[in-house]
Scaffold this active site. Sequence first.
Site, PDB file in Angstrom:
ATOM      1  N   CYS A 108     -26.376 102.083  58.359  1.00  0.00           N
ATOM      2  CA  CYS A 108     -26.847 100.860  57.713  1.00  0.00           C
ATOM      3  C   CYS A 108     -26.740 100.861  56.190  1.00  0.00           C
ATOM      4  CB  CYS A 108     -28.315 100.600  58.039  1.00  0.00           C
ATOM      5  SG  CYS A 108     -28.672 100.502  59.769  1.00  0.00           S
ATOM      6  N   HIS A 166     -32.694  96.804  53.034  1.00  0.00           N
ATOM      7  CA  HIS A 166     -32.434  98.251  53.195  1.00  0.00           C
ATOM      8  C   HIS A 166     -31.558  98.848  52.094  1.00  0.00           C
ATOM      9  CE1 HIS A 166     -32.165 101.692  56.392  1.00  0.00           C
ATOM     10  NE2 HIS A 166     -32.960 101.956  55.376  1.00  0.00           N
TER      11      HIS A 166
END
Length: 587
Positions: free
Chosen positions: A77, A138
């Site tokens: 990610c 994130h």
Amino acid sequence: MGYTRRHGIFLVILHLVSNTPVMASNPKPNFVLLLADDLGIGDIGCYGNDTIRTPNIDRLANDGVKLTQHITAAPMCTPSRAALITGRYPMRSGMATCGERFVLRWIGVSGGLPPNETTFASLLQKQGYSTGFIGKWHLGLNCESSNDHCHHPLNHGFDYFYGLPHTLVYECGGVNILDAHLQAQLKLLTQLMAFAVMTLVIVRYSNMLTISRNLILYSALFTVLFFITWYLKYGFTQHWNCIILRNHEIIEQPMKMERIASQMVREAQQFIERNKNAPFLLIVSFLHVHIPLVTTKAFTGKSKHGPYGDNVEELDFMVVFFVSGSVVNTINNAGLKNNTMIYFASDHGGHLEVKEGELQTGGWNGIYRGGKGMAGWEGGIRVPGIFRWPGVIPSNVEIDEPTSLMDIYPTLVYLGGGDLPKDRIIDGQNLMPLLTKQKPHSEHEFLFHYCGLHLHAVRWHQKESGAIWKAHYVTPVFFPEGAVGCYNARFCACEGDCVLHHDPPLLFELSADPSESSPLDPHVDLYKTVLNRIKMAVAEHQKTVSEVPAQLCFLNNLWRPWLQPCCGTFPLCWCDKEDSNVTEILG
Ligand SMILES: *[C@@H]1O[C@H](CO)[C@@H](O)[C@H](O)[C@H]1NC(C)=O
Ligand SMILES: *[C@@H]1O[C@H](CO)[C@@H](O)[C@H](O)[C@H]1NC(C)=O
Ligand SMILES: *[C@@H]1O[C@H](CO)[C@@H](O)[C@H](O)[C@H]1NC(C)=O
């Protein structure tokens, strides 16, 4: 009936999106980027799945271009998202995986997208775009205090942010999943230990027995440490990582998993409504289909593939809201539709190691080998990639050229009228000539497949022959033997004993062998010719790589109390400022 209600709301939103003035006077297109989390290329109908229903994503592909060789810059990610938003390989911004620190681990760490990186959002902002980011970020939050927000989306070219600064983790689903049983036991154990210490104290000071002070001290210390460890693992995680911000304000801590999908849809729709008269960039970064797979009632138990399939089908339904113009053609959609480029992709491949009991609850990467975290293997980096822009990009076209998520950067900057930064390398390429069929080939001759800072594999698109080659220098060691995946851990690691170095490298002709099943014989001339060319390209590429501060390594990825955003009195962080009427949208 649930369907009718959903349909009704859906029409209301259609109405809002559709009855907007025609933007003939506005030459700049709008951009809506839809990014799924952990979604495998094999999970979608238009990429060959015949049991999961994704009619809306399929429709998007049907009305636009479907890329069949769309490659992420990393199989994880944080690095993949950093590459997408900077147009650069993640190690150039310091956002590469560092050892076993695959991603940013907590909100309260100092690592994140460095303030001197320029995102395409900030270039578009300078060109008059309204820029919004909804969903999972994130890419870090703070540097030095709990609210300096140095890595925040608003500090990286976005005018509006609503979402999760971190990522979903198991604990975000609340106590009633997986660890619940263990959690209850540990809580009980901590309480018993505290009780025992109290008893010792009472017994000692009432002079009933001679108990050494040290015994009391040590047991007390042990109990406190045990409590802290337990709480860090199970209690704090949810309160500290699973939070929702609107711009700079914490509005939910911890977030309410069951309503976040509806809220994201509402936020996206309101953003479009607010900005329909200006060119806008909207990134919707779905929390789907990452664990813990919390799905609303309307979709639970409806798919043929358990909680994972339910979650994918819900994701597809959310996509409806953004492609609404194409779903119901009877609606006059003269407004935004022809002036908006929609993009759909996933941040990397499905996560093969995720299981609940025997049931696989990570994604499915179709015929491609490997998955999330597996560096160069195709399954971790080849993702769905769909573009729709009626009247500009042809419909129902499939393109099998190598493209990258990093290409979004130069493509959007080109269309939005800005200039690319000249003081740094941008690894992406403008996709417009390829998408509009002006050019038959993509500009990518080589793509480098990194795992952390280690180059694991290289892809070469040989222009003259059209062949695609892939050389693997390093591959993860799978466990158990014969499996595809590292079932002894959550992810395969990039280095050390966890990988195998190949000398001579494994070479596949990907165009003829997409599943990477039969490597070429290193003794044939063809092998040597191809490898030599790749070797030269690697040497050229490595000259362009320089060392920058590592954002995901130990110190920058260590939780610090003073960086922890907290709504309330630390460490008891709790608040809910969201109105509770929004669950309705997704039923
Ligand atoms: C469709 O997706 C499911 C769930 O990820 C997977 O188990 C199944 O094998 C896929 N089907 C095809 C034909 O790829
Ligand atoms: C939108 O694009 C489509 C496809 O090119 C075209 O048929 C249609 O007329 C366009 N609509 C408007 C309002 O320009
Ligand atoms: C950003 O700053 C770091 C040092 O803090 C430097 O190494 C890096 O090259 C800079 N990046 C850019 C794009 O200027």
